[in-house]
Design an enzyme around this catalytic site. Structure first.
Site, PDB file in Angstrom:
ATOM      1  N   ASP A 113       0.857  -1.182   0.000  1.00 53.19           N
ATOM      2  CA  ASP A 113       0.000   0.000   0.000  1.00 53.19           C
ATOM      3  C   ASP A 113       0.896   1.235   0.000  1.00 53.19           C
ATOM      4  O   ASP A 113       2.103   1.130   0.246  1.00 53.19           O
ATOM      5  CB  ASP A 113      -0.907  -0.042   1.233  1.00 53.19           C
ATOM      6  CG  ASP A 113      -1.817   1.169   1.321  1.00 53.19           C
ATOM      7  OD1 ASP A 113      -2.322   1.604   0.272  1.00 53.19           O
ATOM      8  OD2 ASP A 113      -2.021   1.688   2.427  1.00 53.19           O
ATOM      9  N   GLY A 172      -5.136   3.497  -3.593  1.00 49.48           N
ATOM     10  CA  GLY A 172      -6.377   4.113  -4.019  1.00 49.48           C
ATOM     11  C   GLY A 172      -6.211   5.531  -4.494  1.00 49.48           C
ATOM     12  O   GLY A 172      -7.177   6.168  -4.932  1.00 49.48           O
ATOM     13  N   LEU A 195       4.727  -0.359 -15.363  1.00 46.17           N
ATOM     14  CA  LEU A 195       3.323  -0.298 -15.769  1.00 46.17           C
ATOM     15  C   LEU A 195       2.511   0.445 -14.723  1.00 46.17           C
ATOM     16  O   LEU A 195       2.594   0.153 -13.535  1.00 46.17           O
ATOM     17  CB  LEU A 195       2.770  -1.721 -15.953  1.00 46.17           C
ATOM     18  CG  LEU A 195       1.286  -1.829 -16.313  1.00 46.17           C
ATOM     19  CD1 LEU A 195       1.011  -1.196 -17.680  1.00 46.17           C
ATOM     20  CD2 LEU A 195       0.839  -3.290 -16.296  1.00 46.17           C
ATOM     21  N   ILE A 248      -1.472   1.309 -14.034  1.00 44.15           N
ATOM     22  CA  ILE A 248      -2.816   0.937 -14.464  1.00 44.15           C
ATOM     23  C   ILE A 248      -3.824   1.439 -13.443  1.00 44.15           C
ATOM     24  O   ILE A 248      -3.583   1.361 -12.228  1.00 44.15           O
ATOM     25  CB  ILE A 248      -2.910  -0.601 -14.645  1.00 44.15           C
ATOM     26  CG1 ILE A 248      -4.276  -1.000 -15.194  1.00 44.15           C
ATOM     27  CG2 ILE A 248      -2.585  -1.331 -13.372  1.00 44.15           C
ATOM     28  CD1 ILE A 248      -4.362  -2.457 -15.620  1.00 44.15           C
TER      29      ILE A 248
END
Length: 1354
Positions: free
Chosen positions: A432, A910, A976, A978
């Site tokens: 996280d 998030g 990456l 996303i």
């Protein structure tokens, strides 16, 4: 109130209908209220609900019928009782296949034709193992028994119907339906429905630290429609019944209703429930009725004990044991066939065997005899040894000073006791961001209001100064503490304790098994009143420096003299001032912050100090009469938006202005304003006068705090974001003063205190990603919705540009979005603030739906979500905030070390993409040379094509690099990124293979805007599809699912409670501790256990083969040349302890080298089948040497079988012990002592056995055999020659391997990469830091672990 009564009447109509499918359908097995049987004796309740009646009242018959199956409040965490201990413990132990196997052998040895030893001897190994484990289980269970006894005998006041008064009763005697009265600081004995509070507002505050570790206070509300609060409650008049859900372990959900005698039903929810093990705070007296007791309480249903996971090494061990079983069967078959052939070819035997026994039968019986003789091949003690070794490893991990956090006074917690070795095999790490990579100590940095950004440059400079002073302040704080870990009131505990209560009947330590004197507790509390702090209220978060331009605009609300019709050039318009006022009001009240102060600790809502008439006059905006055009372009920047991001409670509205009040061409429609504000006729003056006096003197918000030191407020927030926003609003004199369940008190600049009616709170949840409050404006009387939440949802919910004012709304949205992107690039956390003015009819319609949803038992969460979504639409965007969450110390170095160790690090957060990427750069997950691959799609087809395109691009780069045409290293150059929407498509069945291939080719992956469910899905995908070891680390409740799915879950005990910690396998306080935990302890644990397992297999195979070779010389009869007692005790006693010491203390590479060279983690040994077979072959070779060297040395002599077996056994012991010395990388005095004791125990036992035992081992007679042999030099010559010949090949192979492939420690020493004085200097600094007066010892309750032992444990 009329609307509320109408809704209640309508609810009764729905419930009494014939359909039976209303919101309150009767439970199965209980008559509907409208049925003729409604008042007859009730039947047994079944289904998903529970009926609760008062224990003392008119419903005694119903109470007896429904409560007979309810559990009592006594808890029992023990597994056994005195009567059940032996059978239950044996039953559990025989669940292990190894124990069943040895039980079978023990029983088999009692068969006369099969028995190989004395019947009692084969029972010894099994009995010893069972006894050791039974003693361990008994001690653990006895500790649990003492804890249960202490908890069950705590006392509480329960209402007694016979005496019509409260009587003292023990916890274990409390029953469902009892009325319980609690005082301040008492621990709640069972799950209770709150019926009464001494607080006139009907609220009480609880501390849930015992339950979830969170230190901030939680507010609980008395059930609606109950008699007035504040006085004494008359329980005789309580005739209601309660229907609620069955017991479950969801701490955040409670559904049900209370039905009064008149038929009115009131919905029950989580805010009405007091949970067991929580503590009452800041409330003198509360009364509740017990609905769940004992093991049916939510706290007990969540108490699952230590986590159990099977490690990968344990799975490999099971495979190795199966190979050993096959090897045993092969050896027994060989002996069986050999014995059959021997019987068949036997001619003129000296001793006539049983003539009736055929060779086939003889071979069959010998097969089972050899199973008994060679039983040692299956390592019965290995499983027990592994458990002991893991406990030792956990002890040293737990006491490692490098994993101790002095500031938080916390160590690492090892919650899963059997997967320590998996820490050494991690290949993917999922982390996280907030609170894991960052501090999660939110500091207000900047904001944007009305499309205008306020940079707060002085605030930025202040943060830099704090960063420079932080280390010195922390040292002073540590040196200034003088209390011990258990008795002291630390910063965390002080924030939870009440300072206004007169008594403390039960303390927090009651449930932790710690003795505590009540008077001493009060003394400590009184001594620590002054330093009391609140959750998330650090100095850097509280002392916000306002932006000068924003202060200047706010000063327009309170001019020093009569307002002029037109402001000075460049002055803000009335619309902009309204936005600013609404923005800061939202920051102050849209939250769940609990307010207290040293002078007013009860969090009461004080009376407003400003008469309503004066407030109305002050809020008559003078600029409204002659507004200036909105100054959007080139206007100063705004700070208030950020503070509104995460509130949860009601909000006070300034005059409800929104973008629709601005007319075309930037002019303001004054008639519209008049309708919105409703000012009194002739109202003049600025919006607020109090601020005007400061402005007149050249002061302003800078002079603030806005309150005297004696009135300093303490805020108990649920999250650091929330606290940061409230403190920022306070910096601008928009201060939250008090809170109750129905109202708020807020100070506004120039107005004073305003009482705001709080109509509804729509709390934050991960689905909506926002929270809202509905309030009635105290001035205009209109209903206003204030919302704060993630920019991704608020921007979508804000009003689309339309109507005549669409141009202004569009500009505000566009400029706010630009500021949001800038904040994200700077690594700030962003939250948007919005509002909505509701019409009375619209609010009434929504209220009906909301009350029905709140009162529902079935599908309550879905109905509440739907109701909130219906209200939170068409919002007016006010602004946004940017909050700084600083990176934890040494995070970049930790991530770099993990990547060098071959661990792929993924970030699952998030936050929005820009914020995540910025943090990734800051922590060196991304480097300037890396190329970002961004995946953001709106459809499944677009996602499929994009993944294919990115995969081809990465493949092309790899091919070019392999051909020498590319500058980079292929996949190491790609990262990456996303988002959540695209991740949904990528995780679907037909696309996940493409996503998996692409992500594995990348150096790292960043999943932004991801939900908790997506986090767990990503971890499961990598774990299952690639078959790799995964580790997940997080600090919040949204990380729990990810932590539980991963092979190893690590929780960080940070600012967001303890839910992640309680769900984890290991708990640490800082991300940097992963370096030592994985690279050092993880590698050590895996290497130690793997080597110990192979050593056990080697030892057993080698020793068993000695008996097997002897069968070739005794007709495969199952005879042995070793005393049966020595044979049984060889593995059980003589060679059992050295492997344990080896498994706990061995270090193949020093800790400093492992930290300096993380690549050694990548090059660790792996449990391969080839290693197993090499170990077995080496054991075969050594057994051949140990058997045949003594055999040929004594060939031709007249020695008996015991005389042959004695040098064979002694040589085997010597070889086995020396073999471990060769394999050990660390040799200490402990190793030497254990080796000497092992050898001495063997020789001492056989000498005493030979002297004293005459008939202990029939049919052989060992009397004097060992004594005679050990007096001859030949015995020692045979042992020496055997040991040299057996171990020489291993020494030669190790020398060659070390020559060709130098050990890591040797390479590092040669290249100078390891500083030999580094560890010494670190220990010296630690000792110096502890030398201050009043310093706390690290191990207050481990006196042996002091600074003097630091080098050995670091």
């Amino acid at each position: 109130m009329e609307r509320l009564h109408w809704v209640q009447h309508r609810l009764r109509q729905l419930l009494e209908g014939d359909s039976g499918r209303g919101w309150y359908s009767a439970p199965d097995g209980f008559p509907n209220k409208s049925s003729p049987e409604a008042h007859s004796s009730p039947r047994k309740v079944s289904g998903k609900r529970r009926l609760v009646f008062a224990h003392h009242g008119p419903h005694q018959e119903e109470y007896e019928a429904v409560s007979r199956n309810f559990k009592g409040n006594a808890i029992r965490t023990t597994k056994y009782s005195l009567l059940t201990f032996i059978p239950m413990n044996l039953f559990q132990q025989f669940h292990r296949a190894a124990n069943l196997y040895f039980l079978f052998l023990a029983l088999l040895n009692w068969v006369p034709v099969v028995g190989a030893f004395q019947k009692e001897i084969t029972m010894i190994p099994l009995l010893v193992v069972l006894a050791v484990i039974a003693v361990k289980d008994a001690l653990e269970d006895y500790r649990r028994y003492l804890f249960d006894k202490k908890v069950n005998n705590n006392t509480v006041h329960v209402f007694c119907g016979e005496q019509n008064a409260y009587a003292e009763r023990r916890w274990k005697d409390v029953r469902v339906g009892d009325f319980v009265r609690l005082s301040c600081n008492e621990i709640i004995p069972a799950d209770m429905l709150l019926l009464h509070s001494s607080d006139p507002r009907g609220v009480c505050y609880i501390d849930t630290a015992n339950l979830d570790g969170e230190t901030n206070l939680k507010q609980r509300q008395v059930v609606l429609d109950l008699p007035l609060q504040g006085g004494d409650m008359t329980l005789e008049s309580f005739h209601s019944r309660i229907e609620c859900e069955k017991p479950n372990n969801d701490l955040n959900r409670f559904r049900g209703y209370m039905e009064h005698p008149n038929g009115v039903r009131v919905g029950l929810h989580n805010s009405n429930l007091l949970l067991r093990s929580c503590t009452v705070r800041n409330t003198e007296t509360v009364v509740g009725i017990v609905v769940y007791a004992g093991h049916e309480t939510k706290a007990m249903m969540n108490n699952s004990g230590p986590r159990y996971k099977r490690s990968q090494l344990e799975k490999h061990l099971n495979a190795d044991v199966l190979w050993c079983v096959l090897l045993l069967i092969a050896m027994c078959l060989t002996a069986s066939i050999g014995h059959g052939l021997w019987l068949k070819n036997l001619r003129d035997p000296l001793f006539e065997p049983d003539g009736d026994m055929s060779p086939a039968l003889g071979g069959f019986l010998v097969f089972w005899t050899m199973i008994i003789v060679l039983q040692v091949l299956i390592p019965i003690s290995l499983y027990v040894s592994i458990e002991i070794v893991k406990l030792g490893q956990i002890y040293f991990i737990h006491n490692d000073l490098a994993l101790y956090n002095e500031q938080l006074d916390s160590r690492i917690q090892c919650r899963a006791l059997n997967i320590t070795e998996d820490l050494g095999r991690i290949q993917f790490l999922f982390s996280d961001k907030t609170g894991t990579l960052t501090e999660n100590k939110m500091v207000f940095r900047r904001c944007s209001i009305f499309g205008i950004e306020y940079p707060h440059e002085e605030n930025a400079h202040r943060l830099k100064v704090y960063e420079e002073e932080e280390e010195e302040e922390e040292k002073n704080e540590v040196a200034g503490r003088s209390v011990t870990l258990r008795s002291g009131c630390s910063r965390k505990s002080l924030s939870c304790r009440s300072l206004s209560c007169n008594r403390s009947s039960v303390s927090l330590n009651t449930l932790t098994g710690e003795d505590e004197d009540g008077d001493g507790d009060e003394d400590r509390l009184s001594n620590h009143v002054q330093p009391r702090t609140s959750a998330f209220s650090s100095r850097v978060a509280k002392e916000v420096t306002p932006d000068p331009e924003l202060v200047k605009k706010l000063s327009r609300l309170c001019p020093p003299g009569p307002p002029s019709s037109a402001g000075p050039p460049g002055s803000p318009s009335s619309l902009e001032l309204a936005y600013i006022t609404d923005f800061f009001l939202a920051l102050a009240i849209c939250n769940s912050v609990v307010v207290s102060s040293p002078s007013q600790p009860r969090h009461a809502v004080p009376e407003t100090r400003t008469p309503l008439k004066l407030m109305l006059q002050r809020l008559s905006f003078s600029p409204f009469s002659a507004p200036s055009p909105p100054q959007v372009k080139g206007s100063p920047r705004s700070f208030a938006t950020r503070l509104f991001s995460r509130g949860k409670s009601g909000a006070l509205a300034a005059p409800p202005l929104d973008g629709s009040e601005a007319c075309e061409d930037g002019k303001l429609d004054t008639s519209s304003l008049g309708q919105e504000v409703d000012p009194p006729p002739g109202g003049e003056g600025g919006v607020a006068g109090a601020m005007g006096e400061d402005a007149k003197d050249g002061g302003g918000v800078e002079d603030l705090p806005g309150a005297d030191a004696e009135d300093e407020l303490l805020y108990e927030a649920e999250s650091p974001d929330e606290a940061a926003l409230v403190h920022a609003a306070h910096a601008y004199r928009c201060t939250l003063r008090g809170r109750s369940a129905e109202s708020l008190v807020v100070d506004l600049p120039g107005v004073g205190s305003l009482a705001v009616q709080l109509l509804h709170v729509l709390p934050f949840d991960s689905n909506r990603k926002r929270m809202s409050v509905v309030v009635r404006h105290p001035l205009s009387g209109r209903v206003v919705l204030y919302t704060k939440g993630a920019d991704s949802v608020i921007m979508d919910l804000s009003r689309a540009p339309k109507e005549p004012h669409g141009e202004l709304d569009g500009r505000i949205r566009e400029r706010t979005q630009t500021h949001l992107d800038g904040y994200a690039r700077d690594g700030l956390r962003t939250l948007c603030i919005a509002k909505k003015v509701l019409q009375e009819e619209e609010y009434e319609v929504w209220m009906k739906r909301q009350l029905l949803a709140e009162s529902s038992i079935e599908n309550r969460e879905e109905l509440l979500l739907d109701s909130a979504l219906r209200l939170e639409t068409d919002l007016t965007l006010l602004g946004t905030t940017g909050i700084l969450d600083r990176l934890q110390e040494e995070v970049p170095e930790t991530i770099e070390a993990l990547q060098r160790a071959g661990v792929k690090v993924w970030v699952l957060t998030g936050d929005k993409r820009e914020t995540a990427v910025n943090i990734a750069y800051a922590c060196k997950l991304l480097r300037p040379g890396d190329e970002l691959l961004t995946a953001s799609c709106g459809s499944k087809d677009a996602c499929a094509s994009l993944l294919e395109e990115l995969r081809v691009k990465v493949q092309r780069d790899e091919d070019a690099a392999a051909a020498g045409g590319g500058p980079g290293g292929g996949s190491s150059a790609f990262v990456l990124v996303i988002n959540g929407a695209t991740l949904d498509w990528a995780l679907q069945k037909d696309l996940k293979s493409d996503f998996l291939e692409l992500s594995c080719r990348c150096k790292a992956v960043i999943c932004c805007r991801s939900t908790p469910l997506q986090k767990s899905q990503v971890v499961r995908l990598i774990r299952d599809e690639l078959g790799v070891m995964t580790l997940a680390v997080g600090d919040g409740a949204n990380d729990v699912s990810m932590i539980q799915v991963a092979d190893v879950g690590i929780g960080i005990s940070g600012q967001e409670g303890m839910q992640a910690v309680m769900s984890s396998d290991f708990a640490i306080s800082r991300f940097k501790h992963l370096t030592k935990l994985l690279l050092v302890h993880g590698r050590w644990c895996y290497s130690r256990l793997e080597s110990m397992i192979f050593y056990f297999i080697y030892k057993n195979v080698m020793y068993v083969n000695l008996l097997f070779w002897y069968q070739f010389f005794c007709g495969f009869s199952g005879s042995v040349m070793i005393n049966s007692w020595v044979l049984i005790l060889f593995n059980l006693v003589f060679t059992s302890v050295p492997p344990l010491v080896y498994g706990v203390l061995d270090r193949d590479v020093p800790a400093e080298t492992l930290v300096e060279l993380p690549e050694l983690y990548r090059n660790r040994k792996v449990h391969l089948p080839s290693v197993f077979w090499i170990t077995v072959l080496d054991a075969f070779y050594q057994s051949l040497v140990c058997f045949f060297v003594p055999y040929f040395a004594l060939a031709g002599s007249d020695v008996g079988e015991l005389s042959l077996g004695s040098p064979i056994n002694a040589s085997a012991l010597l070889v086995i012990l020396l073999h471990q010395v060769i394999e050990s990388h660390t040799l200490t005095w402990i190793h030497a002592l254990v080796m000497l004791l092992s050898g001495a125990s063997y020789f001492g036992f056989v000498l005493l056995f030979g002297l004293l035992c005459v008939t202990c081992s029939p049919p052989t007679n060992p009397l004097g055999v060992e004594n005679l042999l050990m007096s001859q030099p030949l015995f020692y010559a045979i042992c020496t020659l055997t040991a040299v010949m057996a171990l020489l090949p291993r020494l030669l192979v190790r020398a060659v391997c070390n020559t060709l492939h130098a050990p890591a420690a040797l390479r590092s020493a040669q290249t100078g990469k390891v500083d030999s004085e580094k560890s010494w200097r670190r220990t010296l600094r630690w000792n110096r830091s502890r030398s201050g007066v009043g310093g706390i010892p690290v191990c207050t309750h481990n006196p042996g672990l002091g600074p003097s032992t630091a080098p050995a444990l670091s």
